[in-house]
Design an enzyme around this catalytic site. Structure first.
Site, PDB file in Angstrom:
ATOM      1  N   GLU A 113       0.840  -1.216   0.000  1.00  0.00           N
ATOM      2  CA  GLU A 113       0.000   0.000   0.000  1.00  0.00           C
ATOM      3  C   GLU A 113       0.868   1.257   0.000  1.00  0.00           C
ATOM      4  OE1 GLU A 113      -4.019  -0.731   2.230  1.00  0.00           O
ATOM      5  OE2 GLU A 113      -2.423  -1.510   3.500  1.00  0.00           O
ATOM      6  N   GLU A 133      -3.508 -10.247   3.818  1.00  0.00           N
ATOM      7  CA  GLU A 133      -4.630  -9.868   4.685  1.00  0.00           C
ATOM      8  C   GLU A 133      -5.654 -10.990   4.818  1.00  0.00           C
ATOM      9  OE1 GLU A 133      -3.087  -7.865   2.642  1.00  0.00           O
ATOM     10  OE2 GLU A 133      -2.875  -5.881   3.539  1.00  0.00           O
TER      11      GLU A 133
HETATM   12  C1  1HE Z   1       6.543  -8.349  12.241  1.00  0.00           C
HETATM   13  C2  1HE Z   1       5.893  -8.217  10.996  1.00  0.00           C
HETATM   14  C3  1HE Z   1       4.642  -7.548  10.981  1.00  0.00           C
HETATM   15  C4  1HE Z   1       7.750  -9.256  10.683  1.00  0.00           C
HETATM   16  N1  1HE Z   1       4.153  -7.084  12.141  1.00  0.00           N
HETATM   17  N2  1HE Z   1       6.014  -7.883  13.360  1.00  0.00           N
HETATM   18  N3  1HE Z   1       2.097  -8.415   7.189  1.00  0.00           N
HETATM   19  C5  1HE Z   1       2.371  -9.710   7.157  1.00  0.00           C
HETATM   20  O1  1HE Z   1       1.529 -10.543   7.361  1.00  0.00           O
HETATM   21  C6  1HE Z   1       3.801 -10.079   6.881  1.00  0.00           C
HETATM   22  C7  1HE Z   1       4.363 -10.807   8.057  1.00  0.00           C
HETATM   23  N4  1HE Z   1       5.801 -10.990   7.931  1.00  0.00           N
HETATM   24  C8  1HE Z   1       6.365 -11.989   7.201  1.00  0.00           C
HETATM   25  O2  1HE Z   1       5.719 -12.725   6.481  1.00  0.00           O
HETATM   26  C9  1HE Z   1       7.849 -12.130   7.317  1.00  0.00           C
HETATM   27  O3  1HE Z   1       8.274 -11.486   8.513  1.00  0.00           O
HETATM   28  C10 1HE Z   1       8.647 -11.535   6.123  1.00  0.00           C
HETATM   29  C11 1HE Z   1       8.413 -12.423   4.881  1.00  0.00           C
HETATM   30  C12 1HE Z   1       8.264 -10.108   5.828  1.00  0.00           C
HETATM   31  C13 1HE Z   1      10.149 -11.557   6.475  1.00  0.00           C
HETATM   32  O4  1HE Z   1      10.552 -12.840   6.903  1.00  0.00           O
HETATM   33  P1  1HE Z   1      11.893 -13.003   7.760  1.00  0.00           P
HETATM   34  O5  1HE Z   1      12.100 -14.480   7.926  1.00  0.00           O
HETATM   35  O6  1HE Z   1      12.982 -12.238   7.121  1.00  0.00           O
HETATM   36  O7  1HE Z   1      11.624 -12.292   9.164  1.00  0.00           O
HETATM   37  P2  1HE Z   1      10.807 -12.845  10.457  1.00  0.00           P
HETATM   38  O8  1HE Z   1      11.678 -13.753  11.237  1.00  0.00           O
HETATM   39  O9  1HE Z   1       9.485 -13.387  10.058  1.00  0.00           O
HETATM   40  O10 1HE Z   1      10.519 -11.492  11.256  1.00  0.00           O
HETATM   41  C14 1HE Z   1      11.522 -10.826  11.989  1.00  0.00           C
HETATM   42  C15 1HE Z   1      10.854 -10.093  13.113  1.00  0.00           C
HETATM   43  O11 1HE Z   1       9.966  -9.123  12.561  1.00  0.00           O
HETATM   44  C16 1HE Z   1       9.978 -11.004  13.962  1.00  0.00           C
HETATM   45  O12 1HE Z   1       9.976 -10.474  15.269  1.00  0.00           O
HETATM   46  P3  1HE Z   1      10.939 -11.087  16.430  1.00  0.00           P
HETATM   47  O13 1HE Z   1      10.681 -10.213  17.620  1.00  0.00           O
HETATM   48  O14 1HE Z   1      10.510 -12.505  16.578  1.00  0.00           O
HETATM   49  O15 1HE Z   1      12.353 -10.976  15.897  1.00  0.00           O
HETATM   50  C17 1HE Z   1       8.614 -10.837  13.373  1.00  0.00           C
HETATM   51  O16 1HE Z   1       7.569 -11.103  14.291  1.00  0.00           O
HETATM   52  C18 1HE Z   1       8.646  -9.342  13.033  1.00  0.00           C
HETATM   53  N5  1HE Z   1       7.686  -9.004  12.001  1.00  0.00           N
HETATM   54  N6  1HE Z   1       6.666  -8.791  10.049  1.00  0.00           N
HETATM   55  C19 1HE Z   1       4.831  -7.271  13.302  1.00  0.00           C
HETATM   56  N7  1HE Z   1       3.978  -7.349   9.851  1.00  0.00           N
HETATM   57  C20 1HE Z   1      -3.225  -0.720   7.119  1.00  0.00           C
HETATM   58  S1  1HE Z   1      -3.746  -2.291   6.901  1.00  0.00           S
HETATM   59  C21 1HE Z   1      -2.418  -3.203   6.270  1.00  0.00           C
HETATM   60  C22 1HE Z   1      -2.659  -4.668   6.490  1.00  0.00           C
HETATM   61  C23 1HE Z   1      -1.407  -5.445   6.409  1.00  0.00           C
HETATM   62  O17 1HE Z   1      -0.329  -4.942   6.200  1.00  0.00           O
HETATM   63  S2  1HE Z   1      -1.605  -7.123   6.625  1.00  0.00           S
HETATM   64  C24 1HE Z   1      -0.023  -7.792   6.311  1.00  0.00           C
HETATM   65  C25 1HE Z   1       0.850  -7.853   7.538  1.00  0.00           C
END
Ligand code: 1HE
Length: 260
Positions: A113, A133
């Site tokens: 977005e 989403e």
């Molecule tokens: C997060 C987020 C997040 C990572 N919110 N904390 N977005 C998503 O559903 C995408 C979710 N994220 C992923 O699928 C993956 O993190 C990635 C593919 C982007 C990257 O993977 P990777 O292996 O490099 O990283 P990771 O180990 O998954 O994440 C590292 C840290 O970032 C980890 O936290 P930690 O404290 O355990 O180290 C994750 O929890 C954190 N993290 N992504 C919170 N999104 C206005 S409406 C919009 C609606 C949306 O955007 S919905 C989509 C949300």
């Protein structure tokens, strides 16, 4: 005005402002602080800025909404939250200067977005696009339902949201998610080259292109043509346009397809 940010890095290189999402440990997930800082950066541009470049620190452009902020939200708070993103992202798209986004790694959910607010997108080959989403039980809330179909159509966006389908850099380029695909690590160089080219245009032309084009595209043809006539007369009436047209007529400006 000196801007201090917690989750954004701001650097100025001549007429170009470079903003970096600077939350790599959370994959640049957008929390309330970051969305506010993005808005502030595009309200209070440093003096002399004519183009902006946006990129993400770490291995990903942006993982979208910080999901840790939504678990406790009420419905009413959710509406206010989404409206906050709308205000911020409108300020980016309709801010004072053209924006080029440099994409790599995850460009997902709210990250896509945000990318969609840019006027040009340069994608490195590692880029992948997703709208998880549907899988998260939520909906886009950062103006994606309005901006993303204008790039790729409702049908492709529906597929991404219903099935979790992910597109790679080349697929994204073919369907209009990016304007340029470049090798890994080459995105900023390309974006800065484009930025300097754009900065050399007359400011009023750039303003007309970024402000009037998307609005005219939303109008009825009759209204759109009327606004076009006003916009073209305003741009043409500007001294910068007169100087440039005269320079061409006197053989002092480049021809199309050749550098000046
Ligand atoms: C997060 C987020 C997040 C990572 N919110 N904390 N977005 C998503 O559903 C995408 C979710 N994220 C992923 O699928 C993956 O993190 C990635 C593919 C982007 C990257 O993977 P990777 O292996 O490099 O990283 P990771 O180990 O998954 O994440 C590292 C840290 O970032 C980890 O936290 P930690 O404290 O355990 O180290 C994750 O929890 C954190 N993290 N992504 C919170 N999104 C206005 S409406 C919009 C609606 C949306 O955007 S919905 C989509 C949300």
């Amino acid at each position: 005005m000196k801007l201090e940010f917690e989750l954004l890095k701001l650097e100025v290189e001549g007429p170009v402002m470079h903003l970096r999402l600077n939350r790599p440990s959370k994959r640049n997930a957008i929390n309330n602080t970051l969305v506010r800082e993005i808005q502030t950066a595009f309200v209070h541009l440093p003096d002399g800025i004519r183009v902006a470049v946006l990129s993400g620190e770490g291995a990903h452009f942006c993982a979208g909404l910080d999901l840790s902020e939504v678990t406790e939200q009420t419905v009413a708070e959710g509406i206010v939250h989404s409206r906050g993103w709308h205000a911020a992202f409108d300020q980016v798209q309709y801010g004072p200067v053209p924006l080029i986004a440099v994409l790599h790694g995850a460009v997902v959910g709210g990250g896509l977005e945000l990318a969609a607010t840019a006027h040009l997108r340069v994608a490195e080959t590692s880029t992948f696009y997703g709208l998880p989403e549907g899988q998260r039980g939520i909906f886009v809330g950062g103006s994606g339902s309005m901006r993303i179909p204008r790039l790729i159509g409702v049908s492709r966006m529906t597929d991404m949201m219903l099935t979790g389908r992910v597109f790679d850099a080349d697929e994204g380029q073919a369907m209009g998610l990016s304007n340029y695909v470049v090798g890994e690590g080459e995105g900023l160089k390309k974006a800065f080259a484009l930025a300097h080219k754009i900065a050399s245009n007359a400011p009023l032309s750039n303003y007309a292109i970024t402000q009037a084009l998307p609005r005219i595209a939303e109008m009825s043809p009759a209204e759109g043509l009327f606004v076009e006539s006003l916009m073209s007369a305003i741009a043409q009436g500007d001294e910068a346009a007169k100087l440039r047209v005269r320079a061409f007529l006197e053989g002092r400006a480049g021809k199309v397809g050749k550098s000046s």
